[in-house]
Design a protein around this motif. Structure first.
Motif, PDB file in Angstrom:
ATOM      1  N   PHE B  47      36.055  12.981  33.907  1.00 41.39           N
ATOM      2  CA  PHE B  47      36.443  14.367  34.161  1.00 41.39           C
ATOM      3  C   PHE B  47      37.117  14.996  32.935  1.00 41.39           C
ATOM      4  CE2 PHE B  47      35.783  16.129  38.390  1.00 41.39           C
ATOM      5  CZ  PHE B  47      35.194  15.055  39.018  1.00 41.39           C
ATOM      6  N   VAL B 138      32.560  27.095  31.518  1.00 49.08           N
ATOM      7  CA  VAL B 138      31.616  26.163  32.150  1.00 49.08           C
ATOM      8  C   VAL B 138      32.202  24.765  32.352  1.00 49.08           C
ATOM      9  CG1 VAL B 138      29.484  24.873  31.686  1.00 49.08           C
ATOM     10  CG2 VAL B 138      29.452  27.356  31.738  1.00 49.08           C
ATOM     11  N   ILE B 141      33.872  24.883  35.593  1.00 49.14           N
ATOM     12  CA  ILE B 141      32.921  25.018  36.704  1.00 49.14           C
ATOM     13  C   ILE B 141      32.271  23.663  37.009  1.00 49.14           C
ATOM     14  CG2 ILE B 141      30.729  26.076  37.404  1.00 49.14           C
ATOM     15  CD1 ILE B 141      31.599  28.593  35.826  1.00 49.14           C
ATOM     16  N   VAL B 145      32.365  21.583  40.488  1.00 49.68           N
ATOM     17  CA  VAL B 145      31.136  21.293  41.236  1.00 49.68           C
ATOM     18  C   VAL B 145      30.972  19.784  41.431  1.00 49.68           C
ATOM     19  CG1 VAL B 145      28.611  21.343  41.117  1.00 49.68           C
ATOM     20  CG2 VAL B 145      29.919  23.413  40.643  1.00 49.68           C
ATOM     21  N   VAL B 146      31.203  18.992  40.374  1.00 57.52           N
ATOM     22  CA  VAL B 146      31.069  17.538  40.513  1.00 57.52           C
ATOM     23  C   VAL B 146      32.129  16.995  41.473  1.00 57.52           C
ATOM     24  CG1 VAL B 146      31.187  15.320  39.297  1.00 57.52           C
ATOM     25  CG2 VAL B 146      29.979  17.233  38.274  1.00 57.52           C
ATOM     26  N   ALA B 147      33.312  17.622  41.482  1.00 56.79           N
ATOM     27  CA  ALA B 147      34.368  17.179  42.403  1.00 56.79           C
ATOM     28  C   ALA B 147      34.098  17.633  43.837  1.00 56.79           C
ATOM     29  CB  ALA B 147      35.717  17.712  41.935  1.00 56.79           C
ATOM     30  N   LEU B 153      34.611  29.808  39.599  1.00 63.03           N
ATOM     31  CA  LEU B 153      33.701  30.949  39.668  1.00 63.03           C
ATOM     32  C   LEU B 153      33.788  31.642  41.021  1.00 63.03           C
ATOM     33  CD1 LEU B 153      31.518  32.305  38.007  1.00 63.03           C
ATOM     34  CD2 LEU B 153      29.867  30.722  38.960  1.00 63.03           C
ATOM     35  N   MET B 154      34.150  30.882  42.072  1.00 63.00           N
ATOM     36  CA  MET B 154      34.112  31.404  43.432  1.00 63.00           C
ATOM     37  C   MET B 154      35.488  31.862  43.916  1.00 63.00           C
ATOM     38  SD  MET B 154      30.910  30.767  43.928  1.00 63.00           S
ATOM     39  CE  MET B 154      30.586  30.859  45.685  1.00 63.00           C
TER      40      MET B 154
END
Lengths: 212, 212, 212
Positions: B47, B138, B141, B145-147, B153-154
């Motif tokens: 990470f 990025v 992001i 997403v991987v977590a 972004l949301m």
């Protein structure tokens, strides 16, 4: 003296206006997805761009071509303009069947194009078919994964399958010696017909029965 | 005889110490995110690296530049050292506001830098602005997403927006003919001010009202 | 006259049959994952390809090498054949320990290979170690993220760790001047032994205690 200039091989291209229109349709599906999730304008713009150019970006990286929209002065601005359009108009304007049919056309046209571009860059038929599927479908997959939603890849409806059909027809046509333009037209028509049939009759593929 | 040598165009660079510090701050946010999810050291290290170099990696792939950290002997070791630091110190050491402010500075500085580097490589202003946002945002992001967590972004807070502001100022400054160093300083200051205001006053953007 | 020809540096290669077998094993884990989620054949094929070639694809993009399977006429067809195999045979055929051990062997062999290929392309030891981990593990991570499942990166079992060990041994061996072939054999053996021990005794790494 500085960077190597890569002169891309000849490959057929969409007339510029149609090309931009196709990217705009994909971008609009991304922007609307973010709007329906009640996101901010910045997120809507990011989704428009990701969905509009995602598939072609991965294709170009994989085949070693310059990424098509990075040195183009119009593609990114159009995606941002689409985000503005989605932001300032009611979502229900876009919820009819028109967008779904435009997306179906974009899927078929770009899946065929991705395969033809890859073969023009020297990629053999089967991986070129994969490049077509990537071009047509990866933007939507990234849109769904970043949004944390089940992706189009995981739904039984005939979506990726229609892209795969267009790509397979394009690869077969070129391998049999037909001209790129004719091949592209046939591939896009066949893919669009399958996706259209799936929309009209709610067709889906059979699912695996799992592990029991 | 073997590989083509790509001589990168001149572009301003951070003094090496500051550059490494900036990457280390991003890497620390990734490492702490994994530590808080009670992960193993290997995951914490993954990470740290993903978050520290993710944005610049995608930018370099998109503009066709060699990926900045792959041939650098220091960047990857620093990310691994940051992972060790996060592993062997209490998480609460890092939970104050200092890390959030350091991350805000990194966001502004790298979003401006990404745009300037892209324009030095011949990318037009609007896609270069996108490259700046990619550079700054990025990594975070991908970390989210991987977590499997809702990505930056949301969330409505002004995060990606501050990166976009820094990138837009950088693109506008260069397009108007100002020097890269001055442009970078102004862009980073403006982006940092917006992100700082968002942290201090908990500012957010208005969200779309959805589809009703 | 058109594209620059990149002549790759010499690096040891697996005998072609073993190489294809290794990719097929990874592809099979992806295909079975999709089949167990009761997906359609198109999705099973996409997962086979993503898992089979994902790690090597990211490695090649990062080190600036041509993506290994894109110009290869066999790799993509083999992944599609694996998808057919997974589709038409009962999932329980594949649920024994054999697949898990074959995957362990693939993990160790490809993690070592990724590091050796990266160093042959001029990447320094620590980032080359990262390239090895990427080669062995990223296919599985992408498979899990796209499927919306907790990725192998987030589980405490010794999986990524075994890849990291093989990659570290490979980087250390080459840095100390041993031949690539010997280094590869030792790295793969050590990584396979650790992963095998993890499977046999259900070993895991200690997790971070979180933020308390």
């Amino acid at each position: 003296l500085t960077m190597p200039t890569i002169i891309p091989p000849d490959s057929p291209a969409l007339p510029a206006a149609f090309d931009i229109l196709g990217i705009a349709v994909f971008a609009l599906t991304g922007a609307l997805s973010a709007a329906q999730m009640r996101q901010t304008f910045v997120t809507v713009a990011f989704f428009a761009l990701m969905t509009g150019v995602g598939g072609g970006t991965l294709r170009d990286l994989l085949i070693g071509a310059p990424v098509f929209w990075v040195r183009d002065p119009f593609v990114a601005p159009v995606c941002l303009a689409v985000a503005l359009l989605a932001w300032f108009t009611p979502v229900r304007w876009w919820q009819g069947r028109l967008l779904e049919w435009a997306d179906a056309l974009g899927l078929a046209v770009y899946s065929g194009f991705g395969t033809i571009k890859a073969m023009a860059w020297g990629v053999p038929p089967v991986p070129a078919m994969v490049m077509g599927v990537v071009t047509g479908c990866v933007g939507g997959i990234v849109r769904d994964v970043v949004a944390g939603q089940p992706s189009i890849l995981m739904r039984p409806e005939l979506y990726v399958t229609a892209g795969a059909l267009a790509a397979a027809v394009a690869a077969a046509g070129l391998a049999m010696g037909f001209s790129p333009a004719l091949t592209w037209a046939v591939a896009a028509t066949v893919g669009f017909a399958l996706r259209g049939a799936a929309i009209h009759w709610s067709l889906g593929l059979p699912a695996h029965e799992g592990a029991d």
